[in-house]
Every structure is written in structure tokens, then in C-alpha cells.
Design a protein around this motif. Structure first.
Motif, PDB file in Angstrom:
ATOM      1  N   THR A  88      19.021 -19.357  21.865  1.00 53.04           N
ATOM      2  CA  THR A  88      20.342 -18.523  22.083  1.00 53.04           C
ATOM      3  C   THR A  88      21.176 -18.566  23.145  1.00 53.04           C
ATOM      4  O   THR A  88      20.864 -19.099  24.303  1.00 53.04           O
ATOM      5  CB  THR A  88      19.822 -16.873  21.849  1.00 53.04           C
ATOM      6  OG1 THR A  88      19.328 -16.618  23.430  1.00 53.04           O
ATOM      7  CG2 THR A  88      18.919 -16.762  20.746  1.00 53.04           C
ATOM      8  N   LYS A  91      24.163 -14.274  25.432  1.00 57.37           N
ATOM      9  CA  LYS A  91      24.486 -12.836  24.608  1.00 57.37           C
ATOM     10  C   LYS A  91      23.378 -12.658  23.288  1.00 57.37           C
ATOM     11  O   LYS A  91      23.420 -11.755  22.560  1.00 57.37           O
ATOM     12  CB  LYS A  91      25.914 -12.601  23.967  1.00 57.37           C
ATOM     13  CG  LYS A  91      26.854 -12.709  25.006  1.00 57.37           C
ATOM     14  CD  LYS A  91      28.425 -12.520  24.539  1.00 57.37           C
ATOM     15  CE  LYS A  91      29.445 -12.509  25.613  1.00 57.37           C
ATOM     16  NZ  LYS A  91      30.787 -12.276  25.018  1.00 57.37           N
ATOM     17  N   ALA A  93      23.005 -14.593  20.829  1.00 59.82           N
ATOM     18  CA  ALA A  93      23.259 -15.383  19.515  1.00 59.82           C
ATOM     19  C   ALA A  93      22.650 -16.723  19.573  1.00 59.82           C
ATOM     20  O   ALA A  93      22.774 -17.164  20.407  1.00 59.82           O
ATOM     21  CB  ALA A  93      24.943 -15.062  19.296  1.00 59.82           C
ATOM     22  N   HIS A  95      22.619 -20.374  19.754  1.00 55.80           N
ATOM     23  CA  HIS A  95      23.457 -21.218  20.339  1.00 55.80           C
ATOM     24  C   HIS A  95      24.356 -22.241  19.236  1.00 55.80           C
ATOM     25  O   HIS A  95      23.837 -22.562  18.513  1.00 55.80           O
ATOM     26  CB  HIS A  95      22.522 -21.912  21.295  1.00 55.80           C
ATOM     27  CG  HIS A  95      23.593 -22.685  22.433  1.00 55.80           C
ATOM     28  ND1 HIS A  95      24.122 -23.726  22.031  1.00 55.80           N
ATOM     29  CD2 HIS A  95      23.732 -22.303  23.535  1.00 55.80           C
ATOM     30  CE1 HIS A  95      24.973 -24.224  23.321  1.00 55.80           C
ATOM     31  NE2 HIS A  95      24.639 -23.516  24.089  1.00 55.80           N
ATOM     32  N   HIS A 109      15.311 -14.829  12.940  1.00 55.61           N
ATOM     33  CA  HIS A 109      14.291 -14.274  14.296  1.00 55.61           C
ATOM     34  C   HIS A 109      13.024 -14.272  13.958  1.00 55.61           C
ATOM     35  O   HIS A 109      12.266 -14.417  14.700  1.00 55.61           O
ATOM     36  CB  HIS A 109      14.969 -13.242  14.714  1.00 55.61           C
ATOM     37  CG  HIS A 109      16.535 -13.211  15.524  1.00 55.61           C
ATOM     38  ND1 HIS A 109      16.242 -13.662  16.922  1.00 55.61           N
ATOM     39  CD2 HIS A 109      17.534 -13.207  15.251  1.00 55.61           C
ATOM     40  CE1 HIS A 109      17.414 -13.503  17.361  1.00 55.61           C
ATOM     41  NE2 HIS A 109      18.473 -13.461  16.357  1.00 55.61           N
TER      42      HIS A 109
END
Length: 181
Positions: A88, A91, A93, A95, A109
Motif C-alpha cells: 500500500t 494512506k 490504498a 500502491h 484485503h
């Protein structure tokens, strides 16, 4: 006739040089590490096989984006990503480098799957309980690099586990000794 096989692996940490000393991993350089993983992966996975990568695919996602894309393209199989902490941006999210890769499905996830008639819960982290656990579901996780033993029908499928040793493994290999009744 060729049958599609399913494989599971986590924590390849491609390009993550510090992994060589943190775990430690038995390679002189990160290039040797990455090439070993690519060769080991491709020695068992066919082009049509399914691979669930359960997090922490690569490191240096911004700095080495082209290298990571090149490695991804060399790995056989239809790849699914279960998002890990190194996958990620700051933040949380996915990448952008990983988002741009040709995954078989949108990275998640966590994911429910089936293999050999068994329900599976795939997540990078190792919760002590998971969906359908009380109905026999099996949990494959990573993140802990062999330092957190599984309980019941859960286990670490990271590349640094002795029975995984840097190669995607099949359900039957990963559940040896596990009570599946």
C-alpha cells in the motif's frame, strides 16, 4: 488434458534488500533472492495455474516500478493479490505500481476461496478467528515470517517457512498434518 492447479504464497518481498538480514534469507544479494524466487515459482506454476499471493509482493514500489513490473511479467500463472502492509501507499490504498499490474482479479484485503472441497480464508494477517472457522474453514496468512504459529486450521504460507522455501505451494502441501475432518 492439463488441469489448472492452485498455489499459495506470501511475503516474497521482491526487491526488499533489508529482508536478507532481517529474517535472514540465505542469499548474497537481492538480485539473487529475486531470481531464485522467479525460478522456483516458474518451476511449479504453469501459465494457466492460479496463484494467490497473500501479501507483501514487492518493496520499493515507487523507486523500482519498472523492475517490479518486469518481475511480475516473468512470473507464470494467473495471479491474485491479497493486500499486505507493504503493498500500500502511505494512506493505506493499494500502491499505484501494484494497481497497474495485470492481476487476475482486483486485489483485496482478504478473500474467501475454495480448494479441494474446503473453504479457505486468505488474509495477510493472522487473526485468531476467521469466517466459517467453526465450520471447518482453513486460514492461510503471511506477515509474521514464521514467528506466529498457526492455531487449528490456520498457518503461515510465507516464503520463509521451511516447507514453503521461496516457492508457491499447493493446498495439499500446505495442509500436511492438519486435521481436515
Amino acid at each position: 488434458m492439463t488441469f489448472v492447479k492452485k498455489f499459495y504464497v506470501s511475503d516474497t518481498h521482491l526487491g526488499h534488500e533489508r529482508m536478507l538480514s532481517m529474517q535472514p534469507r540465505p542469499f548474497s544479494t537481492i538480485e539473487e533472492h529475486d531470481e531464485y524466487i522467479i525460478e522456483s515459482w516458474n518451476s511449479v506454476v504453469g501459465d494457466q495455474d492460479i496463484v494467490y499471493h497473500i501479501g507483501d509482493f514487492a518493496f520499493g514500489l515507487s523507486r523500482d516500478a519498472d523492475r517490479i513490473r518486469g518481475i511480475f511479467g516473468r512470473l507464470r500463472g494467473r495471479k491474485h493479490l491479497i493486500i499486505g502492509n507493504h503493498d500500500t501507499d502511505k494512506k493505506g490504498a493499494l500502491h499505484p505500481t501494484l494497481a497497474s499490474l495485470d492481476w487476475e482479479a482486483r486485489p483485496e484485503h482478504a478473500l474467501r476461496a475454495k480448494d479441494s472441497g474446503h473453504d479457505l480464508w486468505l488474509s495477510h494477517y493472522a487473526p485468531r478467528s476467521w469466517p466459517s472457522q467453526h465450520y471447518g474453514a482453513i486460514h492461510f496468512y503471511g506477515h509474521s515470517h514464521g514467528k506466529l504459529p498457526g492455531v487449528g486450521r490456520s498457518r503461515d504460507v510465507g516464503v520463509d517457512m521451511p516447507d514453503v522455501f521461496f516457492q508457491p505451494r499447493q493446498f495439499s502441501e500446505l495442509t500436511v498434518g492438519m486435521d481436515l475432518e
